[in-house]
Structures are given as structure tokens and as C-alpha cells.
Design an enzyme around this catalytic site. Structure first.
Site, PDB file in Angstrom:
ATOM      1  N   CYS A   1      47.709  37.894  20.983  1.00 66.20           N
ATOM      2  CA  CYS A   1      47.712  39.209  21.910  1.00 66.20           C
ATOM      3  C   CYS A   1      46.834  38.980  23.035  1.00 66.20           C
ATOM      4  O   CYS A   1      46.296  37.965  23.399  1.00 66.20           O
ATOM      5  CB  CYS A   1      47.148  40.296  20.924  1.00 66.20           C
ATOM      6  SG  CYS A   1      45.438  40.096  20.694  1.00 66.20           S
TER       7      CYS A   1
ATOM      8  N   HIS B   1      49.267  33.349  50.815  1.00 67.07           N
ATOM      9  CA  HIS B   1      49.688  31.951  50.915  1.00 67.07           C
ATOM     10  C   HIS B   1      50.210  31.588  52.045  1.00 67.07           C
ATOM     11  O   HIS B   1      50.926  30.639  52.294  1.00 67.07           O
ATOM     12  CB  HIS B   1      50.670  31.579  49.807  1.00 67.07           C
ATOM     13  CG  HIS B   1      51.898  32.667  49.393  1.00 67.07           C
ATOM     14  ND1 HIS B   1      52.977  32.595  50.485  1.00 67.07           N
ATOM     15  CD2 HIS B   1      52.151  33.637  48.859  1.00 67.07           C
ATOM     16  CE1 HIS B   1      53.877  33.417  50.188  1.00 67.07           C
ATOM     17  NE2 HIS B   1      53.353  33.987  49.136  1.00 67.07           N
TER      18      HIS B   1
END
Length: 556
Positions: free
Chosen positions: A539, A480
Site C-alpha cells: 500500500c 524539462h
């Protein structure tokens, strides 16, 4: 013609060079029609005439095949072996069905010299012109189905002259086969001690960079001779970097290699930090690192000229003569007078056991030593193993560990050692991409660096491991730069909290950009159809609603 070809093939398979040369030279029509690169078929393991010529070191035929018949030594058989592989194989090669390569006879010096002559011819061979303007050369780092190179086989066979020729041709000393063994390991395993020591020293002191494989090749572009402040490192590069740092530090401190390694590890592998502590209090520095103060070597000697190699056989204890006065005298009971007692099991240590030399003086039997070291390595604490005696903080030398544990455990110890080297070194980070075993070393400019081609290092620089995995050096997340990690986290939080109703009245372009940012932040692309998927409960087992593809959310 057919009869001549059959006889010639049988002569090649059996290694009858005289008959093969007679048939080859005595029949011009057969010689002109022979293709040394043509396979003999599945029955013969797809070996070519050139394979058999190299296998039996037929120098005259090899010269004719290479320089008159356009033979290509890079051709492979069913085992992916090139001519260099079969030339360097020793008598331990497995027996194969009829027509396959058979074990060569043991012809010590003459055989090795013939193979060295053949190897020189192959290394001097040039083939067709390639796209880059260069010519094809024999590939010394080609691997077979066992991921072995010709250097592995030459080292295992103990052919020193062939090994030297291959190293001069840039053969990779650090290449590992399917058993994670290097050529040096093979030389040691087959009891070629002198050759193993030579290879080991070249691995430690070699400054040549490891050759990149075609899959790892990564084009580098430069602007105004600008050089990136980071470099991607493979496992071989990490071992080389660690060894060179230890060797240079040992030479500078005039200390054994093990002592230098312990000192560097205790100071985060920072040599400047170590030197500062060493100059202020050398003895205290050694004590905190778990090693004894090194004794200065004699003048005129290198720091490790007097050091025993880990592969040097240890000197056994002096023979002990026992006088037996009764049958019971042959039993060695715990605590028997005159015998050392193991500090763990409290049994007497047999006089026939090789001594385990520890500078602290504590003694333990080999069985207890092996069990203790195995537990430590299995627990992952391989880089910081102290003497098992109570409140003794003396580090166990590496050569002691290697001499006591099994080969498999030794390999695991080396893996943990490299892992600890990276994790404790602030200038090296592992690549965060799953199943990528590369690391990145970042070089930060010092106060005296005035390189005109370098640029100031950003607060959160983006680095590449060499496989195209670009990530942030500081947070190990996606790259970034030029913004720092805190600003990036604030921006992601802002995008996450954005609500659709807040976009009312804004321009369409701004709304599209905001939607894209939200998708990038809150979803992952399906591994099959690349559709964006958001996980909100349940999950980690996911199923794409579009293509019904099952995948794991964590592994994606």
C-alpha cells in the site's frame, strides 16, 4: 508620578480625552517619561497608550504621540491588532475584560470625521529608516488573529471616508478574513448597501495588481528587459482577471454581464473565438450558450447602466387584494385558479413570495429553487446550471443563485466558479503541487507580435506559479525545457530500462550519472532524512528503513 500614570491610564481606557490631555500637558515630567509604545501588560490585553488613543480617536494625543514621542502605529496587542485596526473598529466589537478595548459610543458624523482625521495622521506617519533606504509606514494590510485588515473593520462600521482613505493608501480590496469574507462582504452584511456597491465596483474595475504578502514575495530578475511570458496568479488575481474579461466583453458586445459570462464560458474564455462566432451568427451564438439575445441599450448609455446590481433590492409583486367570502377562502390549494403553479412540486406559488425572474418564463417556488440549486452546487456543476424545466437550456443568472442559496453555499458556488474558469481556460493552468492554490497564465505571442525583448516560446515551456514551484506547462510534470514532453518521456523510459550489467566497461563518471538518473526516476526522498526510497509493492503507507519515519507515498 505613579498616581498620575494610573489616572492617565484610566482616562485612556475610559475614553476621557479631556482628563487624559490635562494630565499629559500638566505634568512635564510624566510627559517626558511616557512611552506610547509600551504595553500595559496582560491585564490590559497588551494594549499600548497609542492603542487606546486610536480607539477613542483622541486627535491631540495622537498627534503628540506620533510626531513628538516616536509612537509606532504598527505595534500590536494580544489580538495582533495594530492602531489602524482599533481605529477602524465599529460599535459591534466584542466586550473584553477590564482594561481591554471597550465599544465606542455611537457619535455618527462627528465620530467618523474624528476617526478620518486620526487616520490621515497615521497614514502620513513615517518611522525608522529601513534597510532598503525607505522609511517605515503604517501597514494598511496588516491582519489580526481573525485575518481581518483595518479595511474589513472600516467597511463593517460603514465609515465611508475612512474606507476611501485606506483604498487611496493601497489597501487590498480582495483580502479575505478567516471566514473568506472581503471588506465588500462585510459592508453588505452590516447593511451598508451604498458602501458595498462602491467597493464592489472598485473591485471589478480596479486595474491595480494585488499586493504580494511577504511570504509570497518572489524576486524577479531581468535580462535585457526580458519579461517572462507567464505570470503566477493567486485566487484574488483570478477573480479580478475573470471580472475584467467579462466587463470588457460585455462593453464590447453591449450585453449584460451575465450574458457575456455565459458566452465566454461557452467559447473557452477566448474572446477572439467568441467574436468570430458572434459576427457570423449572434443569435445562434446566444442560443448555444443558453442565454437570450441581448436587447441593445438606449443610445448614450453604457452597456450596464441599465442593469440591476445583484445587491439591488428586487421590486416586489404588486399588492393583491383578496376578498374572502368564507373561512375556506384563505387556504391556497394546489392548482388554485389565478395562481402560478410550481413546475416541480405542482403547488401554487404564494403571491407573497418574491418572483424569480427567468427569461424563459418558467416558474417554480422558492423551496424547490433552493433545493435544486443546492444539489447542483454540491455536485460541482455550479458553472453550468440550466433552468430545471424539462428540455429548457436557459442558464440560471448569477443573481438568482445568490439570492436563493445560503451564504455557505454561495461561497462554495464561487469556489466552483473560479475552478471552472481555470479548467475551461486553455491559457491558465493550476499549479500541480499539492495544497498550492495558485495558477499560472501563459501568454503565447500572436502572429503580429514583434517585441524585440521577447524570445521564441519553447514547445514545452517551464513556468513558475510564483511560489517557486517550477513545472512543465504541457505535461504538468517537472520542468524539462528545452526538450519537449515526448523526448522527456522517451529519456525517462530509457533510464528506467537501464540494467546494471549494461554499465560494465563504461567510465566511472558515466556510471555515476546513470545511477543518479535511475534514483531520480525510480525513487523518492524520505520526508525526514531525505534518503532515497523505492516502492515496489504494498500500500501507500511507507516507513523509511533508515530513520523509521512513516509517510504516505502519494502525498510525498
Amino acid at each position: 508620578m505613579g498616581n498620575t500614570a494610573t489616572k492617565f491610564r484610566k482616562a485612556l481606557v475610559s475614553g476621557d480625552e479631556a482628563l487624559a490631555w490635562q494630565l499629559y500637558e500638566g505634568n512635564p515630567q510624566f510627559r517626558d517619561s511616557l512611552d506610547p509604545n509600551a504595553s500595559y501588560g496582560e491585564q490590559y490585553q497588551h494594549n499600548t497608550p497609542l492603542h487606546y488613543v486610536c480607539r477613542h480617536a483622541m486627535t491631540r494625543l495622537l498627534r503628540s504621540f506620533l510626531f513628538s514621542k516616536e509612537g509606532n502605529p504598527n505595534k500590536r496587542n494580544v489580538h495582533n491588532e495594530t492602531c489602524l485596526h482599533v481605529l477602524c473598529q465599529g460599535p459591534q466589537i466584542l466586550l473584553l475584560p477590564e482594561g481591554a478595548l471597550s465599544p465606542r459610543l455611537a457619535r455618527p458624523q462627528r465620530d467618523e470625521q474624528r476617526r478620518a482625521d486620526c487616520l490621515q495622521m497615521i497614514l502620513s506617519w513615517t518611522g525608522a529608516r529601513l534597510e532598503g533606504g525607505q522609511y517605515e509606514k503604517a501597514n494598511v494590510n496588516a491582519t489580526d488573529n481573525h485575518r481581518s485588515t483595518c479595511l474589513h473593520y472600516a467597511a463593517a462600521a460603514g465609515m465611508k471616508s475612512c474606507v476611501e482613505l485606506l483604498i487611496q493608501s493601497d489597501a487590498d480590496l480582495f483580502m479575505e478574513d478567516e471566514d473568506k469574507l472581503t471588506p465588500c462582504d462585510h459592508a453588505e452584511r452590516h447593511h451598508h448597501t451604498e458602501l458595498a456597491l462602491s467597493l464592489e465596483s472598485q473591485m471589478v474595475f480596479s486595474s491595480a495588481s494585488a499586493q504580494q504578502s511577504s511570504g509570497d514575495a518572489h524576486g524577479e530578475t531581468s535580462l535585457l528587459h526580458y519579461k517572462e511570458p507567464y505570470e503566477g496568479l493567486k485566487l484574488q488575481d483570478l477573480r479580478r482577471l475573470k471580472d475584467m474579461l467579462i466587463v470588457e466583453t460585455a462593453d464590447m458586445l453591449q450585453a449584460p454581464l451575465f450574458t457575456a459570462e455565459a458566452l465566454l464560458r461557452a467559447h473557452d474564455w477566448d474572446r477572439e473565438k467568441l467574436l468570430e462566432a458572434w459576427m457570423s451568427d449572434a443569435e445562434g451564438c446566444c442560443q448555444r450558450s443558453g442565454v437570450t439575445m441581448p436587447t441593445p441599450p438606449p443610445s448614450g448609455y453604457n452597456a450596464w447602466d441599465t442593469l440591476p446590481s445583484p445587491r439591488t433590492p428586487r421590486t416586489p409583486r404588486s399588492p393583491l387584494t383578496l376578498t374572502l367570502t368564507s373561512p375556506t377562502d384563505s387556504c391556497l390549494t394546489p392548482g388554485e385558479e389565478g395562481l402560478a403553479t410550481c413546475g416541480i412540486c405542482f403547488c401554487s406559488i404564494s403571491v407573497f413570495e418574491d418572483p424569480i425572474d427567468m427569461s424563459c418564463g418558467h416558474e417554480f417556488c422558492r423551496i424547490c429553487w433552493e433545493g435544486f440549486l443546492n444539489i447542483k452546487i454540491q455536485e460541482g456543476d455550479a458553472h453550468n446550471i440550466f433552468c430545471p424545466a424539462y428540455e429548457c437550456y436557459q442558464l440560471v443568472p448569477v443573481h438568482v443563485i445568490e439570492s436563493l442559496v445560503s451564504r455557505e453555499m454561495d461561497q462554495r458556488y464561487l469556489q466552483f466558479d473560479i475552478k471552472a474558469f481555470v479548467e475551461n481556460n486553455p491559457s491558465i493552468h493550476w499549479c500541480p503541487v499539492a495544497r498550492c492554490e495558485r495558477a499560472v497564465r501563459l501568454t503565447r505571442p500572436g502572429p503580429g507580435d514583434n517585441d524585440p525583448h521577447s524570445f521564441p516560446l519553447l514547445p514545452s515551456p517551464a513556468v513558475d506559479c510564483g511560489k517557486g514551484h517550477l513545472f512543465c506547462w504541457e505535461c504538468l510534470g517537472e520542468a524539462h525545457e528545452p526538450c519537449d514532453c515526448q523526448m522527456w518521456r522517451n529519456w525517462l523510459q530509457k533510464v528506467t530500462e537501464m540494467k546494471p550489467e549494461e554499465l560494465a566497461g563504461v567510465s566511472e563518471a558515466y556510471e555515476d550519472a546513470a545511477n543518479c538518473l535511475w534514483l531520480l526516476t525510480n525513487s523518492k526522498p524520505c520526508a525526514n532524512c531525505k534518503s532515497p526510497i523505492q516502492k515496489n509493492e504494498g500500500c501507500n503507507h511507507m516507513q523509511c528503513a533508515k530513520c523509521k519515519y512513516d509517510f504516505c507515498w502519494i502525498c510525498l
